[in-house]
Motif scaffolding. Structure first.
Motif, short mmCIF file in Angstrom:
data_model
loop_
_atom_site.label_atom_id
_atom_site.label_comp_id
_atom_site.label_asym_id
_atom_site.label_seq_id
_atom_site.Cartn_x
_atom_site.Cartn_y
_atom_site.Cartn_z
N THR A 77 1.79 -0.08 4.20
CA THR A 77 3.23 0.02 4.38
C THR A 77 3.95 -0.17 3.05
OG1 THR A 77 3.45 -2.34 4.87
CG2 THR A 77 3.02 -0.86 6.73
N LEU A 78 5.21 0.16 3.05
CA LEU A 78 5.99 0.05 1.83
C LEU A 78 6.14 -1.41 1.41
CD1 LEU A 78 7.59 1.64 -0.26
CD2 LEU A 78 9.60 1.48 1.22
N GLU A 79 6.28 -2.30 2.39
CA GLU A 79 6.41 -3.72 2.08
C GLU A 79 5.11 -4.25 1.45
OE1 GLU A 79 7.19 -2.32 4.90
OE2 GLU A 79 9.38 -2.50 4.91
N GLU A 80 3.97 -3.84 2.02
CA GLU A 80 2.69 -4.28 1.48
C GLU A 80 2.46 -3.73 0.08
OE1 GLU A 80 0.29 -4.53 5.76
OE2 GLU A 80 0.02 -2.82 4.41
N LEU A 81 2.88 -2.49 -0.16
CA LEU A 81 2.73 -1.90 -1.49
C LEU A 81 3.56 -2.66 -2.51
CD1 LEU A 81 1.68 0.38 -3.33
CD2 LEU A 81 3.65 1.74 -2.60
N ASN A 82 4.80 -2.95 -2.16
CA ASN A 82 5.69 -3.66 -3.07
C ASN A 82 5.17 -5.06 -3.34
OD1 ASN A 82 7.86 -4.09 -4.70
ND2 ASN A 82 9.38 -4.18 -3.07
N GLN A 83 4.68 -5.73 -2.30
CA GLN A 83 4.14 -7.08 -2.46
C GLN A 83 2.90 -7.08 -3.35
OE1 GLN A 83 3.21 -8.94 1.26
NE2 GLN A 83 2.78 -10.94 0.35
N TYR A 84 2.05 -6.09 -3.17
CA TYR A 84 0.83 -6.00 -3.99
C TYR A 84 1.17 -5.78 -5.46
CZ TYR A 84 -3.83 -4.51 -5.50
OH TYR A 84 -5.03 -4.42 -6.14
N MET A 85 2.15 -4.91 -5.73
CA MET A 85 2.54 -4.65 -7.12
C MET A 85 3.08 -5.90 -7.80
SD MET A 85 1.91 -1.44 -7.76
CE MET A 85 1.66 0.13 -6.93
N GLN A 86 3.83 -6.70 -7.03
CA GLN A 86 4.39 -7.91 -7.60
C GLN A 86 3.32 -8.98 -7.84
OE1 GLN A 86 7.55 -9.11 -4.99
NE2 GLN A 86 8.87 -7.37 -5.52
N GLN A 87 2.39 -9.10 -6.89
CA GLN A 87 1.34 -10.10 -7.05
C GLN A 87 0.43 -9.79 -8.23
OE1 GLN A 87 -0.66 -10.31 -3.29
NE2 GLN A 87 0.93 -11.57 -2.32
N LYS A 88 0.06 -8.53 -8.36
CA LYS A 88 -0.84 -8.13 -9.44
C LYS A 88 -0.09 -7.90 -10.75
CE LYS A 88 -4.48 -8.13 -6.83
NZ LYS A 88 -5.59 -9.08 -7.04
N VAL A 96 1.77 -5.38 -11.75
CA VAL A 96 1.50 -4.05 -12.29
C VAL A 96 2.82 -3.52 -12.86
CG1 VAL A 96 0.63 -1.75 -11.81
CG2 VAL A 96 -0.25 -3.71 -10.52
N ILE A 97 2.88 -3.32 -14.16
CA ILE A 97 4.10 -2.90 -14.84
C ILE A 97 3.92 -1.48 -15.36
CG2 ILE A 97 5.69 -3.42 -16.74
CD1 ILE A 97 4.78 -6.32 -16.58
N GLY A 98 4.97 -0.68 -15.21
CA GLY A 98 4.92 0.70 -15.67
C GLY A 98 4.64 1.66 -14.53
N ILE A 99 5.38 2.77 -14.49
CA ILE A 99 5.23 3.73 -13.41
C ILE A 99 3.84 4.35 -13.42
CG2 ILE A 99 6.17 5.83 -12.39
CD1 ILE A 99 8.06 3.47 -12.26
N SER A 100 3.31 4.67 -14.59
CA SER A 100 1.99 5.29 -14.69
C SER A 100 0.91 4.35 -14.17
CB SER A 100 1.71 5.70 -16.13
OG SER A 100 2.65 6.65 -16.57
N ASN A 101 0.99 3.06 -14.53
CA ASN A 101 0.01 2.09 -14.04
C ASN A 101 0.11 1.91 -12.53
OD1 ASN A 101 -0.94 1.66 -16.67
ND2 ASN A 101 0.51 -0.01 -17.03
#
Length: 960
Positions: A288-299, A301-306
């Protein structure tokens, strides 16, 4: 086990598939067609033995003695020596055919005729078990009836037999079946069925049915029905529901009852279809979009390409899922090998082309072209095969000749029954008939993976290998396609359409690859270039060139753009793309005008057109409709605006890939401008503007040829469309039009009415002749009464009211348009020197630059009558008198309003300026921009504009 549907020639193995199939559009359409053919057959007779040279009028005159003849059909094969061999006589009523058949001696032109009933193959309208026929069922007494459990076609409870195959089986369609059409079936049309059309059916047509059509129906107008209550209960039909049994009210005819019942059934089917479509749309995303956003914040992950690379890890098919798919292939091989030795099981589609998403469907291709020697000598009994005509034996295995002699649909039916009997882990097995590629759909019990199995799909297998080549060619291709596919899934634009209007994942993938072919420099080569690298070593499948080389043999790209720039470029490229006028050719990487596709008859065109890379006559987006195309264009424009903020320095710390997925409006984004309708040229339409686009897909090649002969297809269309719209405004709606300026000759805007000083409108040319017989006595009375009201003189008095008529003729500079004088808004007259007073320029009289428009028409429109009032009501009355839906009917409605019902105003109700101008893209597309301008204070201007807009667009769609 499974049941067979005679109407659609498919097998159904589960209750869920049974309900879905019975409510589906395909089954309902074929059932309706079958009933119409059966009715036509009952009204027809077969005639043979008439002399050579017999005319159809002779047969019609002879057989009309037995009843009114509707049609006479001769055989299609015509022998010049022997003439026609037989004919079909179709009557309007079945009793006429019975009378003709009862007559023993038919003689025509001294020849005895052979007259017999018309042949018709009877089919069962409800699904049945292969060994079970309706006529073989026994009629059991009512005393043995037990109350059935209403749990669907294949309920879990059994009444007598283990699998419900007997007369009392819960899953059967026998006499007491829960869903069967037997005598006492709960849902069947039996004598006492709850929903059957028999004597005591609760919803049936029986004598005491609760909703039946007979004597005591609760919802009907029967003798004691609640809705037709003779004692005055007003429930729906009210007092008008009194039956003629008591000498009052109106009695429903059998035709009205049948029509009402048909409408109720249609509404139920539509409701079930909507519920089914809604359920299919609620498929969960892999993440889900919420899970994706949460995963990016936890890890962190900076930068659109990454972030795009991280999405691949979260979305792609897992190794465990790949192992499960291998297990499914092994299960299929074990079940089918004894019947088809050496069968090859091949996966294709998203699961193996490098762009698969977790949980995606599995596509399997069975290669039966290389059947080998069976490894066992014992024969295996085939499942039910009596309806498969191409199978001549009852046990396997098959040899290559026997397999090749079977049709693809027979192969699919036989394989589906083999899977039902020998592969118990394959649930919900369903055959999907198709002329191009029949399928078998099932779901694996353990993994829950849905599978589509085909037997003649080598092209799809080659397509999968091509996409796999692109995924391996450049490492930027994969994250870009994953990001776009996830975005389209979140926005409801793409997925697995299943005859819906969404883009398929296959089509969306090719949209991305086509964009990458057109970057500067191009990131991936075209399919045509890959084929050229093969030299003379070509691969041909079904007469199509399917050649390409491996990824290792393709020269590397010189494009150095990042995936972030490419993703924004994708949205920017397609945000202003004209889908309706352009066809995407992924084989050559070029854009082909849709008009050229229609003229050359290359492929069938639609709203969005993407040509298959191999099968060049196949449009892979033909299912997309206007509504979905507009939604796609709008979402692309929004995503373009959002992704543009990624390159702004002030958003460098907060930018994220989720910006294009969520509904949050980024700072600085003007949603009002984005949400407005945008045409092919990028024009943002105002409140009182609308666009008439050239829809080439709706035009015939003949009409396009006519426009081509005029010199320019797009310019010729603009001229004809301007003439058509002017005719709608001036002739059909009866508005007074005065041309200000145009570059079209007079034949394109010729007036059909002249507004005299003291008389009514004189018709110069009209589509419908009006005579004394065209209206009834009441209408004629209204007409004579309204003739006393005359249209005021269209004169131009001077600014000074004391000037005489003679002075006005001598001094034209002092004249002012009477239409402007009569309007509610005061006019600003010129000064003594004829100069306009200083102040803001009135847009009504503003000068407009038409230098950029190939075609333009600027005119003033005066409305003297509310021609839009009572329009639908009068149209319905005219249709009852035999008028057909046409532009002539619309003109007759306007004239009826003008002459018979309403009276014109002595001064214009309102005045507005109508401007029509063209927007032509040479060799690609064209459209007309229609704009209306009015002075402030016109009370009914808003209503009139929206009426004119709706009327013009509807007329263009139907009659241009």
């Amino acid at each position: 086990m499974f049941v067979v549907c005679d109407i659609c020639q498919v097998n159904i193995s589960t209750a869920q598939e049974y309900d879905r199939h019975m409510c589906g559009k395909r089954h309902q359409a074929r059932l309706k067609s079958y009933e119409e053919r059966k009715k036509q057959s009952n009204c027809s007779v077969f005639v043979k033995g008439f002399p050579p040279g017999t005319k159809d009028i002779e047969l019609e005159n002879y057989f009309s003695y037995f009843g009114k003849v509707k049609h006479v059909f001769f055989d299609k094969q015509h022998n010049k020596v022997k003439g026609r061999s037989f004919a079909i006589i179709e009557y309007e009523a079945p009793n006429s055919a019975q009378i003709a058949l009862s007559y023993k001696s038919h003689v025509l032109n001294s020849e005895h005729l052979i007259v017999r009933p018309r042949d018709f193959k009877e089919l069962q309208t409800t699904p049945y078990f292969p060994w079970q026929k309706e006529k073989e069922r026994q009629q059991l007494p009512w005393s043995n009836y037990e109350e059935p459990n209403q749990i669907g076609a294949f309920g879990q409870q059994r009444q007598q037999f283990n699998m419900g195959r007997g007369h009392f089986g819960n899953k059967g369609r026998g006499q007491y079946g829960n869903m069967g059409p037997g005598q006492y079936g709960n849902m069947g049309p039996g004598q006492y069925g709850n929903m059957g059309p028999r004597q005591y059916g609760n919803v049936g047509q029986g004598q005491y049915g609760n909703m039946g059509q007979a004597q005591y129906g609760n919802m009907q107008q029967g003798q004691y029905g609640n809705m037709g209550d003779p004692y005055g209960e007003d429930m729906g039909f009210g007092n008008q529901g009194y039956m003629s049994f008591y000498g009052e009210g109106e009695e429903q005819t059998q035709e009205e009852i049948a029509k009402r019942k048909k409408d109720i059934e249609k509404q139920k089917i539509q409701k079930l279809q909507k519920e089914r479509a809604k359920k299919e749309e609620e498929e969960q995303l892999p993440i889900t979009l919420e899970e994706l956003n949460q995963y990016m914040q936890q890890k962190m992950v900076i930068g659109i390409s990454n972030q795009m690379n991280t999405m691949i890890e979260l979305l792609q098919v897992t190794p465990e899922e790949l192992q499960q798919r291998y297990t499914i292939c092994k299960t299929l091989e074990d079940a089918l090998s004894p019947f088809f030795p050496g069968v090859a099981i091949n996966q294709f589609g998203s699961s193996v082309n490098g762009f698969g998403i977790r949980g995606c469907d599995m596509d399997v291709y069975l290669d039966l072209s290389k059947i080998g020697i069976p490894c066992r000598s014992a024969k295996i009994q085939l499942p039910y095969h009596r309806d498969i005509r191409s199978v001549k034996k009852n046990a396997g295995p098959f040899n290559q000749e026997e397999v090749d002699s079977m049709s693809n649909y027979d192969k699919v039916k036989l394989i589906s029954r083999i899977l039902i009997e020998h592969a118990p882990s394959c649930h919900n097995t369903l055959t999907v008939p198709s002329n191009r590629c029949p399928l078998i759909r099932f779901q694996h019990e353990v993994s829950g993976i849905k599978c589509d199995l085909s037997v003649n799909n080598k092209l799809a297998l080659q397509n999968t290998r091509l996409l796999q080549t692109y995924s391996l060619f450049d490492q930027r291709v994969k994250p870009l396609i994953y990001a776009v596919r996830y975005w389209a899934k979140v926005k409801g634009l793409a997925g697995n359409p299943k005859a819906g209007n969404q883009l398929s994942n296959y089509a969306l993938t090719w949209m991305v690859l086509y964009y990458l072919m057109n970057t500067k420099p191009s990131l991936v080569p075209t399919v045509e270039y890959l084929a050229s690298l093969c030299g003379n070593d070509r691969t041909w499948i079904d007469c199509w060139d399917c050649s390409f080389v491996a990824a290792q043999m393709i020269p590397s790209s010189k494009n150095i753009q990042t995936t972030e720039e490419l993703l924004h470029g994708f949205f920017s490229y397609y945000g202003s793309f004209d889908f309706r006028a352009s066809c995407i050719c992924v084989r050559t990487g070029l854009i082909i005008p849709v008009a050229k596709m229609v003229l050359d008859k290359t492929m069938k065109v639609g709203v969005v057109n993407i040509q298959d890379p191999f099968v060049l006559n196949h449009n892979i987006t033909l299912n997309v409709n206007d509504k979905m195309a507009s939604k796609i264009s709008q979402e692309l424009k929004i995503a373009e605006t959002k992704s543009k903020t990624w390159f702004d320095v002030k958003f460098a710390e907060t930018k994220s890939i989720t910006d294009i997925f969520n509904d949050i409006v980024p700072e600085g984004l003007n949603l009002d401008a984005v949400n407005k309708t945008v045409d092919a040229s990028g024009l943002v339409l105002g409140k009182y503007q609308f666009l008439v686009p050239m829809k080439t897909q709706n035009m015939t090649p003949i009409k396009l040829r006519e426009l081509e002969e005029e010199g320019d297809i797009y310019l010729g269309w603009c001229k004809r469309m301007v003439k058509f719209i002017y005719g709608l405004i001036e002739r059909v709606l009866m508005f007074d039009c005065e041309i200000r300026t145009t570059n079209l000759p007079e034949e394109f805007h010729k007036k059909t009415r002249t507004y005299d000083h003291s008389k009514k409108v004189k018709l110069a040319t009209t589509g419908v002749k009006r005579g004394p017989d065209s209206t009834d006595e009441v209408t004629n009375a209204k007409k004579s009464k309204t003739e006393e009201n005359k249209v005021i003189e269209d004169k131009k008095p001077s600014a000074n009211s004391e000037n005489t008529e003679e002075q006005k003729n001598k001094n034209p500079q002092c004249q002012v348009d009477a239409r402007k004088e009569d309007s509610e808004v005061p006019m600003e007259t010129s000064g003594a020197e004829g100069k306009v007073p200083e102040g803001p320029v009135d847009p009504f009289d503003a000068e407009i630059d038409f230098s950029k428009n190939e075609i333009f028409l600027d005119m003033d429109v005066l409305v003297f009558l509310r021609i839009w009032a009572e329009r639908k009501k009068i149209g319905n009355k005219l249709k009852e008198r035999g008028f057909q839906e046409s532009i002539e009917l619309e003109q007759t409605i306007s004239e009826t309003l003008y002459y018979d019902y309403l009276k014109p105003s002595r001064r214009p109700i309102l005045e507005f300026r109508l401007i029509i101008r063209s927007d032509v893209k040479p060799g690609m597309a064209s459209s007309l921009l229609v704009e209306a301008i009015s002075r402030p204070g016109m009370k009914e201007y808003d209503a009139v504009f929206h009426f004119v807009k709706k009327f013009v667009l509807k007329a263009v769609e139907k009659w241009f």
